[in-house]
Write an enzyme that holds these catalytic residues in place. Structure first.
Site, PDB file in Angstrom:
ATOM      1  N   ASP A 116       0.805  -1.216   0.000  1.00 33.02           N
ATOM      2  CA  ASP A 116       0.000   0.000   0.000  1.00 33.02           C
ATOM      3  C   ASP A 116       0.838   1.265   0.000  1.00 33.02           C
ATOM      4  O   ASP A 116       0.313   2.346  -0.218  1.00 33.02           O
ATOM      5  CB  ASP A 116      -0.963   0.000   1.197  1.00 33.02           C
ATOM      6  CG  ASP A 116      -2.360  -0.396   0.755  1.00 33.02           C
ATOM      7  OD1 ASP A 116      -2.550  -0.567  -0.466  1.00 33.02           O
ATOM      8  OD2 ASP A 116      -3.241  -0.525   1.609  1.00 33.02           O
ATOM      9  N   ASP A 120     -12.261  -7.369   9.333  1.00 35.09           N
ATOM     10  CA  ASP A 120     -12.250  -8.821   9.295  1.00 35.09           C
ATOM     11  C   ASP A 120     -13.460  -9.404  10.019  1.00 35.09           C
ATOM     12  O   ASP A 120     -14.180 -10.238   9.475  1.00 35.09           O
ATOM     13  CB  ASP A 120     -10.939  -9.346   9.889  1.00 35.09           C
ATOM     14  CG  ASP A 120     -10.513  -8.585  11.135  1.00 35.09           C
ATOM     15  OD1 ASP A 120     -11.305  -7.780  11.649  1.00 35.09           O
ATOM     16  OD2 ASP A 120      -9.387  -8.803  11.613  1.00 35.09           O
TER      17      ASP A 120
END
Ligand SMILES: *[C@@H]1O[C@H](CO)[C@@H](O)[C@H](O)[C@H]1NC(C)=O
Ligand SMILES: CC(=O)N[C@H]1CO[C@H](CO)[C@@H](O)[C@@H]1O
Length: 730
Positions: free
Chosen positions: A139, A443
Site C-alpha cells: 500500500d 475482518d
C-alpha cells in the site's frame, strides 16, 4: 487412484465439561446472592454513599451480564483434528489451486526483509508449486519493497529446493537461520553455510538499499523497475502490477529444474482525493487482481509479519474444505494468531493463550470462529458474496487450466485496470462483495456477514504453530493495538450490523450473543474504572460499600472473587502460561481496560456523532533503541513517551496508593479500628490494585532509564491524584 470418501477431519468435545458446568452454576448462585444483597442494602435517602452504592451495583450488573455471555463459549468448546495423510493418499492432481495474499503498508514500520521472509515461507509450502500463487500488496507503493521482492524471487530459486530437499522447518529464512546456529543433522554443512551466506548477503543488500533510500542505478534496466517515476509517493501513484515469477511459464524453474510458484507484486492506485479503505481496500484489490492471474478457489491471507511456521498448513486447511461429508458449508478456516517474540512471562499479555485455547474453540461450537484477519483460508466464491445453498458443489479444478494464451504483460495491464481508484465506484465492492468497508474491524464484520449468509467456519489450532507474528514489545504498541480491536468491535455493535439485530433470523440467538463478546470490551472500561476508583475513595471517607467481613453476606463476594480468579489461574496454567505470566496478564487487562478500551469507547462514540473521521494507526513492528529490546528481554515495562494513556494509568495507580495509605492511617492513627470490619474488603481491594500497579510506581519514581515514565507524567499525575484526594477528604 479411486476417490476415497473417508472423513478428512474429526471433531471432539472438550473433556471435563460437567465439572465446569457445576462450577458455573454455583457461581451463578453467588452472583444472584450479590444482587440480592445489593438490592436490599441500598443506603437510604440522605445517607452517605447512596450513589456510590448504586453505581457499584450497576458495575456489578454489567460484570455479571458479561460473565454470563462468557459462559456460553466456555460451555462446550470443540476441537478439530485433521487427517492430512488421507488427503495425501488422494490424487495430487485433484488438489485445488491456492492464492496467498500478504499485505504490507509501510516500508519503515514493516521492514522489507521481514516481509520477504514471510513471502518466502509462503512460497515454500509443501504443496505443488504450479498450484500456488503468492501476491504481495504494497500500500505504500514503495520501490524498496518491490526491490526486496525482486531479490526474493531470485533467492527463492535456491531456497525452495533447499527446503524441500532437507525438509527444513520453519521455511522463513530469517526465522530458520536465527534459530539454528549450526546445520541440522540432515543438512550438508557446506550447502547449509552457503545458503546462509546467500541469505545474509541478500538481507544486507536490501537493508542497505532501504537505508540509502534508493535502488542501484543498474537495476533500473530490469523489468518492473521502470514503473516507478520521479514524484511518486505512497499516497499518490498509479496502479502497479508486476508478475515476478510466472508459474505458467516453463522457463520459471528453480535451481533443480522444478516449477516455482507464481509471485506477483501489486500496488493499487492511490490518489489523495480518493479514499482507499485501508487493509480491506487492499484485500479487495488483491481478490480482483488474482482473479485475473490465477483465480484459485482457495485464498489464504496472512499479515506481512506472520511467517508460516508449518509447511503443512495448506493441506490441513484443505482437509476441511475437501471433506465430502461435512465440508460443503465451511466458508473459511481460521488459524490462531500466535507470536514469536514472547518472553517467558509474557509481560504485555500478548500470547492470548486462554482466548486461543478455550474461547475461540468455544465460539467454534456456535458455528465457527470469527474471521480474524490473518492466518485464514477462504473460499473465493464466498468472498464474492455467495449465499449458502445445499446443492452447491465447489469446482476444485477451477483455474487449474490457466489462461495460457495471454502473456504476462497483457495480464499485468488487465490487472492494473482493476485496481484504479475509480474501479469500485458504483459497484458492490466493500458492501456485498469482498471485505466490508467503513469499519476498523473489517475482518470481524466480513466474517459476520458470511455467517449470516448461512455458512459456517472452523477453527484449527494444531500444537505446532501454523503462523507466527511479532508481538508488541512496548506498552504503547500493545495498548494501541487493543484500542483498535476494541474500537472496531464496539463499532459493529453500535452499527446496523449489530449481531443481535442484523443476525436475527439468520444465526442462532446464542451465536448472536457470543458475537458480541469482543464488542463489549470497549464499554467494559467504564464499570472497571468505577470499580478501580470509587471503592478506594470511599475507603478514604470511611464509607463502606461491601458487607462486613464477618457477615454471611461476605461469603458470596469471597466465593465469586476467588472462584473467578482461581479458575482463570488454572485455565491459564493449563494453556501454557506461567504464574508470573498470569499475574502480568491481570495487570495488562486492567491497563487495557482503563486506557485502550476507554479510548475505543470514546472514539467510537465521537465517530457515531460525526465528530471524527476513521483513522488507522499501524503498530510499529520493530523497536529502534537497542536498550529497549534489552529491557524487553528482561521483562521491564517500556513507557518512554508521555502518552495520555500513561497519564490515566499513573493517576489511577497513585490515587489508589494515596487511598490505601490514607485509609490505613485513618484506621490506625485515628484509632478507628472498629471501622476495620466494614471496610476490610475495600482495604483488600485497594491493596490488590496497588500490588498490581507496582511496576507503574517503579517507572514513576525509581527507574532512571529511557523506558521509564517521563518526569512530566510523574508531576501531572501527582497533581491530579492529589487534587482528587484533597477533594475527597474535604
Ligand atoms: C515452529 O516450528 C518448529 C519446527 O519447525 C517447532 O519446533 C516450533 O515449536 C514451532 N513453534 C511454535 C511456537 O510452535
Ligand atoms: C522482530 C523482532 O523484534 N525480533 C526480535 C524477537 O526477539 C528476539 C530475542 O528475544 C530478538 O533477537 C529479535 O530481534
Amino acid at each position: 487412484m479411486g476417490e476415497s470418501h473417508e472423513p478428512l477431519f474429526e471433531t471432539k468435545q472438550a473433556k471435563g465439561r460437567f465439572a465446569y458446568k457445576l462450577f458455573a452454576c454455583s457461581m451463578l448462585v453467588g452472583i444472584c446472592l450479590i444482587w440480592f444483597y445489593r438490592a436490599t442494602h441500598v443506603p437510604g435517602w440522605g445517607e452517605r454513599g447512596r450513589w456510590a452504592w448504586i453505581g457499584i451495583f450497576v458495575a456489578e450488573l454489567w460484570f455479571s451480564f458479561y460473565w454470563i455471555i462468557i459462559q456460553l463459549i466456555r460451555w462446550s468448546p470443540i476441537y478439530h483434528y485433521t487427517h492430512t495423510e488421507k488427503l495425501s493418499q488422494r490424487d495430487e492432481t485433484g488438489l485445488p489451486n491456492v492464492d496467498i495474499f500478504v499485505c504490507t503498508a509501510d516500508p519503515i514500520a514493516e521492514p522489507p526483509t521481514l516481509v520477504i521472509s514471510t513471502i518466502l515461507s509462503a512460497m515454500a509450502y509443501n504443496y505443488p508449486p504450479e498450484k500456488l500463487s503468492v501476491y504481495l500488496s504494497d500500500d505504500a507503493g514503495s520501490i524498496m519493497t518491490f526491490y526486496a521482492l525482486w531479490e526474493a524471487s531470485r533467492f527463492a530459486k535456491h531456497w525452495l529446493p533447499f527446503c524441500k530437499q532437507y525438509n527444513v522447518e520453519p521455511r522463513s529464512p530469517a526465522a530458520y537461520f536465527s534459530k539454528l546456529c549450526k546445520p541440522g543433522d540432515a543438512c550438508n554443512p557446506t550447502e547449509w553455510s552457503s545458503m546462509k551466506n546467500l541469505y545474509e548477503e541478500m538481507a544486507n543488500r536490501i537493508d542497505s538499499v532501504v537505508m540509502l533510500g534508493k535502488i542501484p542505478e543498474e537495476l533500473k534496466a530490469n523489468k518492473g523497475f521502470s514503473e516507478w517515476s520521479w514524484g511518486m509517493t505512497s499516497r499518490n501513484h498509479p496502479p502497479i502490477v508486476q508478475i515476478l515469477i510466472d508459474g505458467r511459464d516453463h522457463g520459471s524453474i528453480d535451481s533443480n529444474g522444478n516449477a516455482l510458484p507464481t509471485l506477483v507484486y501489486m500496488a493499487r492506485e492511490k490518489r489523495p482525493q480518493h479514499h482507499h479503505h485501508f487493509k480491506a481496500g487492499a484485500m479487495n484489490a488483491l481478490i480482483r487482481v488474482s482473479s485475473e492471474i490465477s483465480n484459485s478457489p482457495i485464498i489464504l491471507n496472512m499479515d506481512c509479519d506472520m511467517y508460516s511456521n508449518n509447511s503443512e498448513s495448506i493441506r490441513q486447511a484443505l482437509c476441511f474444505f475437501m471433506d465430502e461429508e461435512k465440508g460443503h458449508d465451511i466458508a473459511f478456516v481460521q488459524y490462531p494468531q500466535r507470536f514469536d517474540n514472547i518472553t517467558k512471562n509474557d509481560l504485555y499479555g500478548s500470547s492470548l493463550n486462554a482466548i486461543n485455547e478455550v474461547e475461540i474453540p468455544g465460539l467454534d461450537s456456535w458455528g465457527g470462529p470469527p474471521y480474524l484477519g490473518t492466518g485464514c483460508f477462504h473460499r473465493r466464491g464466498i468472498l464474492y458474496g455467495r449465499k449458502y445453498s445445499k446443492d452447491y458443489k465447489e469446482d476444485w479444478k477451477a483455474g487449474i487450466e490457466r489462461k495460457t494464451a495471454k502473456n504476462a504483460c497483457i495480464l499485468e495491464e488487465k490487472a492494473k485496470s482493476l485496481i484504479t481508484c475509480t474501479f469500485e465506484h458504483n459497484t458492490q465492492w466493500g458492501q456485498e462483495i469482498g471485505l466490508k468497508y467503513d469499519c476498523a474491524a473489517e475482518d470481524v464484520i466480513t466474517g459476520l456477514l458470511i455467517h449470516c449468509r448461512g455458512w459456517k467456519s472452523v477453527y484449527i489450532n494444531p500444537p505446532r504453530r501454523a503462523f507466527l507474528g511479532v508481538a508488541p514489545t512496548t506498552l504503547a504498541e500493545s495498548l494501541v493495538q487493543y484500542k483498535r480491536w476494541s474500537e472496531g468491535n464496539f463499532q459493529i455493535i453500535l452499527s446496523k450490523y449489530c449481531p443481535l439485530i442484523f443476525g436475527r433470523g439468520k444465526i442462532k440467538l446464542g451465536r448472536q450473543m457470543v458475537y458480541c463478546i469482543y464488542g463489549l470490551w470497549a464499554p467494559s472500561s467504564l464499570p472497571t474504572l468505577y470499580y478501580l476508583v470509587i471503592p478506594s475513595l470511599c475507603l478514604l471517607n470511611g464509607i463502606s460499600l461491601f458487607p462486613k467481613i464477618m457477615s454471611p453476606w461476605a461469603i458470596p463476594f469471597a466465593y465469586i472473587a476467588m472462584g473467578k480468579h482461581v479458575y482463570e489461574l488454572v485455565e491459564s496454567l493449563q494453556c501454557g502460561d506461567t504464574l508470573a505470566g498470569w499475574w502480568n496478564l491481570q495487570r495488562m487487562w486492567i491497563l487495557r481496560t482503563t486506557t485502550s478500551f476507554l479510548y475505543g469507547t470514546i472514539a467510537t462514540i465521537l465517530k457515531l456523532l460525526g465528530f471524527s473521521k476513521m483513522g488507522f494507526t499501524i503498530t510499529a513492528k520493530v523497536s529502534a533503541d537497542g536498550n529497549a529490546s534489552k529491557r524487553y528481554e528482561q521483562e521491564v515495562m517500556e513507557f518512554g513517551s508521555s502518552s495520555s494513556m500513561f497519564l490515566i494509568i499513573a493517576v489511577a495507580a497513585l490515587l489508589n496508593l494515596f487511598c490505601l495509605v490514607g485509609g490505613l492511617h485513618r484506621l490506625v492513627v485515628d484509632g478507628r479500628i472498629m471501622d476495620l470490619g466494614p471496610l476490610f474488603i475495600q482495604i483488600l481491594l485497594c491493596a490488590l490494585v496497588v500490588a498490581i500497579h507496582l511496576p507503574i510506581y517503579e517507572a514513576l519514581f525509581i527507574r532512571k532509564d529511557k523506558g521509564s515514565l517521563p518526569r512530566s507524567v510523574t508531576f501531572v499525575s501527582l497533581g491530579f491524584a492529589m487534587l482528587a484526594y484533597l477533594i475527597t477528604i474535604a
